[in-house]
Design a protein around this motif. Structure first.
Motif, PDB file in Angstrom:
ATOM      1  N   MET A   1       1.453  -0.936  -0.271  1.00 35.89           N
ATOM      2  CA  MET A   1      -0.095  -0.112  -0.109  1.00 35.89           C
ATOM      3  C   MET A   1       1.150   1.156   0.108  1.00 35.89           C
ATOM      4  SD  MET A   1      -2.907   0.882   2.306  1.00 35.89           S
ATOM      5  CE  MET A   1      -4.307  -0.069   1.677  1.00 35.89           C
ATOM      6  N   THR A   2       0.985   1.548  -0.724  1.00 36.68           N
ATOM      7  CA  THR A   2       1.446   3.482  -0.151  1.00 36.68           C
ATOM      8  C   THR A   2       1.247   4.321   0.574  1.00 36.68           C
ATOM      9  OG1 THR A   2      -0.783   4.798  -1.417  1.00 36.68           O
ATOM     10  CG2 THR A   2       1.091   3.565  -2.738  1.00 36.68           C
ATOM     11  N   ASP A   3       1.526   5.419   0.687  1.00 37.98           N
ATOM     12  CA  ASP A   3       2.325   5.549   2.239  1.00 37.98           C
ATOM     13  C   ASP A   3       1.148   6.243   2.343  1.00 37.98           C
ATOM     14  OD1 ASP A   3       4.567   4.960   2.746  1.00 37.98           O
ATOM     15  OD2 ASP A   3       5.439   6.654   2.869  1.00 37.98           O
ATOM     16  N   ALA A   4       0.771   7.737   1.480  1.00 43.09           N
ATOM     17  CA  ALA A   4      -0.263   9.336   2.143  1.00 43.09           C
ATOM     18  C   ALA A   4      -1.573   8.437   2.025  1.00 43.09           C
ATOM     19  CB  ALA A   4      -0.121  10.126   1.085  1.00 43.09           C
ATOM     20  N   PRO A   5      -2.708   8.738   2.934  1.00 40.01           N
ATOM     21  CA  PRO A   5      -3.764   8.392   2.295  1.00 40.01           C
ATOM     22  C   PRO A   5      -4.586   9.065   1.322  1.00 40.01           C
ATOM     23  CG  PRO A   5      -3.402   9.734   4.353  1.00 40.01           C
ATOM     24  CD  PRO A   5      -2.390   9.470   4.043  1.00 40.01           C
ATOM     25  N   VAL A   6      -5.432   9.481   0.774  1.00 40.43           N
ATOM     26  CA  VAL A   6      -6.313   9.744  -0.658  1.00 40.43           C
ATOM     27  C   VAL A   6      -7.706  10.208   0.596  1.00 40.43           C
ATOM     28  CG1 VAL A   6      -7.048  10.218  -2.354  1.00 40.43           C
ATOM     29  CG2 VAL A   6      -4.900   8.665  -1.889  1.00 40.43           C
ATOM     30  N   VAL A   7      -7.753  11.034   0.049  1.00 36.94           N
ATOM     31  CA  VAL A   7      -9.278  11.959   0.688  1.00 36.94           C
ATOM     32  C   VAL A   7     -10.055  12.792  -1.051  1.00 36.94           C
ATOM     33  CG1 VAL A   7     -10.422  13.851   1.825  1.00 36.94           C
ATOM     34  CG2 VAL A   7      -8.342  12.687   2.501  1.00 36.94           C
ATOM     35  N   PHE A   8     -10.476  11.759  -1.284  1.00 37.08           N
ATOM     36  CA  PHE A   8     -11.693  12.684  -2.087  1.00 37.08           C
ATOM     37  C   PHE A   8     -13.164  13.461  -1.507  1.00 37.08           C
ATOM     38  CE2 PHE A   8      -9.756   8.151  -2.811  1.00 37.08           C
ATOM     39  CZ  PHE A   8     -10.144   7.793  -5.024  1.00 37.08           C
ATOM     40  N   LEU A   9     -12.347  15.043  -2.588  1.00 37.03           N
ATOM     41  CA  LEU A   9     -13.839  15.985  -2.439  1.00 37.03           C
ATOM     42  C   LEU A   9     -14.814  15.790  -3.246  1.00 37.03           C
ATOM     43  CD1 LEU A   9     -11.230  17.850  -1.142  1.00 37.03           C
ATOM     44  CD2 LEU A   9     -12.568  16.276   0.259  1.00 37.03           C
ATOM     45  N   HIS A  10     -16.074  15.978  -2.982  1.00 35.05           N
ATOM     46  CA  HIS A  10     -16.783  15.887  -4.054  1.00 35.05           C
ATOM     47  C   HIS A  10     -16.996  17.479  -4.637  1.00 35.05           C
ATOM     48  CE1 HIS A  10     -20.592  16.370  -1.473  1.00 35.05           C
ATOM     49  NE2 HIS A  10     -19.787  16.026  -0.562  1.00 35.05           N
ATOM     50  N   GLY A  11     -18.518  17.145  -5.237  1.00 30.16           N
ATOM     51  CA  GLY A  11     -18.962  18.578  -6.215  1.00 30.16           C
ATOM     52  C   GLY A  11     -20.430  19.258  -5.763  1.00 30.16           C
ATOM     53  N   THR A  12     -20.605  20.320  -5.855  1.00 33.47           N
ATOM     54  CA  THR A  12     -22.112  20.442  -5.806  1.00 33.47           C
ATOM     55  C   THR A  12     -22.985  19.966  -5.754  1.00 33.47           C
ATOM     56  OG1 THR A  12     -22.537  21.973  -7.406  1.00 33.47           O
ATOM     57  CG2 THR A  12     -21.572  23.280  -6.283  1.00 33.47           C
ATOM     58  N   ASN A  13     -23.834  19.951  -5.143  1.00 34.01           N
ATOM     59  CA  ASN A  13     -25.515  18.951  -4.899  1.00 34.01           C
ATOM     60  C   ASN A  13     -25.652  17.541  -5.440  1.00 34.01           C
ATOM     61  OD1 ASN A  13     -25.449  21.737  -6.968  1.00 34.01           O
ATOM     62  ND2 ASN A  13     -27.175  21.353  -6.010  1.00 34.01           N
ATOM     63  N   GLY A  14     -24.308  17.340  -4.887  1.00 33.74           N
ATOM     64  CA  GLY A  14     -23.107  15.791  -4.752  1.00 33.74           C
ATOM     65  C   GLY A  14     -23.248  14.849  -3.792  1.00 33.74           C
ATOM     66  N   GLY A  15     -22.504  14.119  -3.325  1.00 32.50           N
ATOM     67  CA  GLY A  15     -21.950  13.077  -2.891  1.00 32.50           C
ATOM     68  C   GLY A  15     -20.596  12.787  -2.961  1.00 32.50           C
ATOM     69  N   GLN A  74      -1.008  11.314   8.775  1.00 35.22           N
ATOM     70  CA  GLN A  74       0.071  12.492   7.801  1.00 35.22           C
ATOM     71  C   GLN A  74      -1.378  12.939   6.379  1.00 35.22           C
ATOM     72  OE1 GLN A  74       1.743  10.357   4.920  1.00 35.22           O
ATOM     73  NE2 GLN A  74       1.543   8.696   5.343  1.00 35.22           N
ATOM     74  N   PRO A  75      -0.820  14.086   6.153  1.00 36.46           N
ATOM     75  CA  PRO A  75      -1.180  15.089   5.380  1.00 36.46           C
ATOM     76  C   PRO A  75      -1.724  14.406   3.920  1.00 36.46           C
ATOM     77  CG  PRO A  75       0.740  16.150   5.966  1.00 36.46           C
ATOM     78  CD  PRO A  75       1.086  14.304   6.703  1.00 36.46           C
ATOM     79  N   PRO A  76      -2.991  13.939   3.611  1.00 42.54           N
ATOM     80  CA  PRO A  76      -3.114  13.693   2.392  1.00 42.54           C
ATOM     81  C   PRO A  76      -3.129  13.432   1.212  1.00 42.54           C
ATOM     82  CG  PRO A  76      -5.459  14.486   3.311  1.00 42.54           C
ATOM     83  CD  PRO A  76      -4.017  15.283   4.253  1.00 42.54           C
ATOM     84  N   VAL A  77      -3.210  12.921   0.154  1.00 40.55           N
ATOM     85  CA  VAL A  77      -3.068  13.503  -1.747  1.00 40.55           C
ATOM     86  C   VAL A  77      -4.854  13.538  -1.099  1.00 40.55           C
ATOM     87  CG1 VAL A  77      -3.284  12.808  -3.689  1.00 40.55           C
ATOM     88  CG2 VAL A  77      -1.399  11.721  -2.355  1.00 40.55           C
ATOM     89  N   LEU A  78      -5.139  15.315  -1.608  1.00 39.47           N
ATOM     90  CA  LEU A  78      -6.698  15.443  -2.453  1.00 39.47           C
ATOM     91  C   LEU A  78      -6.706  15.260  -3.584  1.00 39.47           C
ATOM     92  CD1 LEU A  78      -6.488  18.756   0.147  1.00 39.47           C
ATOM     93  CD2 LEU A  78      -7.713  16.340   0.492  1.00 39.47           C
ATOM     94  N   VAL A  79      -8.241  14.899  -3.781  1.00 36.63           N
ATOM     95  CA  VAL A  79      -8.286  15.094  -4.991  1.00 36.63           C
ATOM     96  C   VAL A  79      -9.886  15.381  -5.130  1.00 36.63           C
ATOM     97  CG1 VAL A  79      -9.112  13.388  -6.978  1.00 36.63           C
ATOM     98  CG2 VAL A  79      -7.228  12.499  -5.694  1.00 36.63           C
ATOM     99  N   GLY A  80      -9.938  16.673  -5.306  1.00 34.50           N
ATOM    100  CA  GLY A  80     -11.228  17.110  -5.484  1.00 34.50           C
ATOM    101  C   GLY A  80     -12.476  17.510  -7.049  1.00 34.50           C
ATOM    102  N   HIS A  81     -12.989  17.686  -6.948  1.00 36.85           N
ATOM    103  CA  HIS A  81     -14.046  17.723  -8.425  1.00 36.85           C
ATOM    104  C   HIS A  81     -15.028  18.396  -7.972  1.00 36.85           C
ATOM    105  CE1 HIS A  81     -17.890  16.871 -10.568  1.00 36.85           C
ATOM    106  NE2 HIS A  81     -17.155  17.279 -11.772  1.00 36.85           N
ATOM    107  N   SER A  82     -15.326  19.481  -9.061  1.00 37.65           N
ATOM    108  CA  SER A  82     -15.820  20.857  -8.977  1.00 37.65           C
ATOM    109  C   SER A  82     -15.574  21.926  -7.816  1.00 37.65           C
ATOM    110  CB  SER A  82     -16.997  20.163  -9.484  1.00 37.65           C
ATOM    111  OG  SER A  82     -17.785  21.560  -9.486  1.00 37.65           O
TER     112      SER A  82
END
Length: 255
Positions: A1-15, A74-82
């Motif tokens: 497993m890679t080091d940093a966790p990944v946090v996914f961030l959704h867009g408006t009106n979504g989830g 630890q600080p994560p990788v952020l993956v954000g849409h919109s």
């Protein structure tokens, strides 16, 4: 497993469901993934949901996510849409990201529209009246035109049926950032020290590549920009989304 966790961030009106394709793809390659919902966005459609969403600010979402990130080791990788891309930039400015991938990010304070279509979208918001005091839902025709324009009509309807209401104040804060007295979406550009990857769908009509490129340029060599050919605003549902997800992972592995 890679080091940093990944946090996914959704867009408006979504989830979080809007990020499932990417999160499952990342998990399959060994990443520990998290996909929190913005405040009250996990509530089902109801008057109660609309009542608690009304008046919420992007700053509230940033506060909640900051608290969530502080629980990680630890600080994560952020993956954000919109909207998630905008939120990721605000979190990065607080030193809460190891790196960030921005999928058709909403505009931050200081980013101006570069196309007539974007300006037309702004006019449509104005014609809706004092939407910032309400909890607007999506309009199918508008969503299909600006956000889902490359997707099959059946899928457009499926996504539309799952999207819900959003705090009108949140929409106001990034669409009309110049009139937001709190300057909520103003990112301290110099405080963002982590690497950023801006991905922009060539067919995105809400935040077209010309606008996304101008936003990315503000970060200098800390940001990379790539245009995803044939992708719309909801690029995580386009044919070939796996290739886009792999592009993100390859970029992360190259850091």
């Amino acid at each position: 497993m890679t080091d940093a966790p990944v946090v996914f961030l959704h867009g408006t009106n979504g989830g979080p469901w809007t990020m499932e394709n990417f999160s499952r793809y990342f998990e399959a390659q060994g990443y520990a993934c998290h996909a929190p919902a913005y405040r009250f966005h996990d509530m089902p459609p109801s008057e109660a949901r609309d009542a608690v969403l009304k008046g919420l600010s992007i700053a509230d979402y940033v506060d909640d996510l900051s608290a969530f990130i502080e629980t990680l080791d630890q600080p994560p990788v952020l993956v954000g849409h919109s909207l998630g891309g905008l939120v990721a930039q605000l979190l990065a400015a607080k030193g809460l990201a190891r790196s960030a991938v921005l999928l058709n990010s909403s505009i931050i304070n200081g980013t101006l529209p570069t196309t007539e279509r974007e300006r037309r979208l702004g006019k449509l918001f104005i014609s809706a009246g004092a939407f910032w005091e309400e909890t607007p839902g999506q309009d199918f025709d508008l969503l299909a035109d600006f956000g889902l324009n490359t997707l099959p009509e059946t899928l457009q309807h499926q996504l539309y049926d799952r999207l819900d209401t959003e705090s009108g104040r949140v929409l106001f804060e990034f669409v009309f950032w110049m009139y937001d007295e709190n300057q909520t979406t103003k990112v301290d550009i110099d405080a963002v020290t982590c690497p950023l990857l801006f991905l922009s769908g060539s067919e995105d009509r809400a935040v077209p590549p010309s606008t996304a490129r101008a936003m990315a340029a503000r970060y200098g060599d800390r940001a990379q920009f790539a245009e995803i050919e044939g992708a719309c605003h909801y690029m995580q549902f386009d044919d070939g989304w796996e290739k886009t997800a792999q592009h993100c992972i390859d970029w992360l592995k190259g850091l």
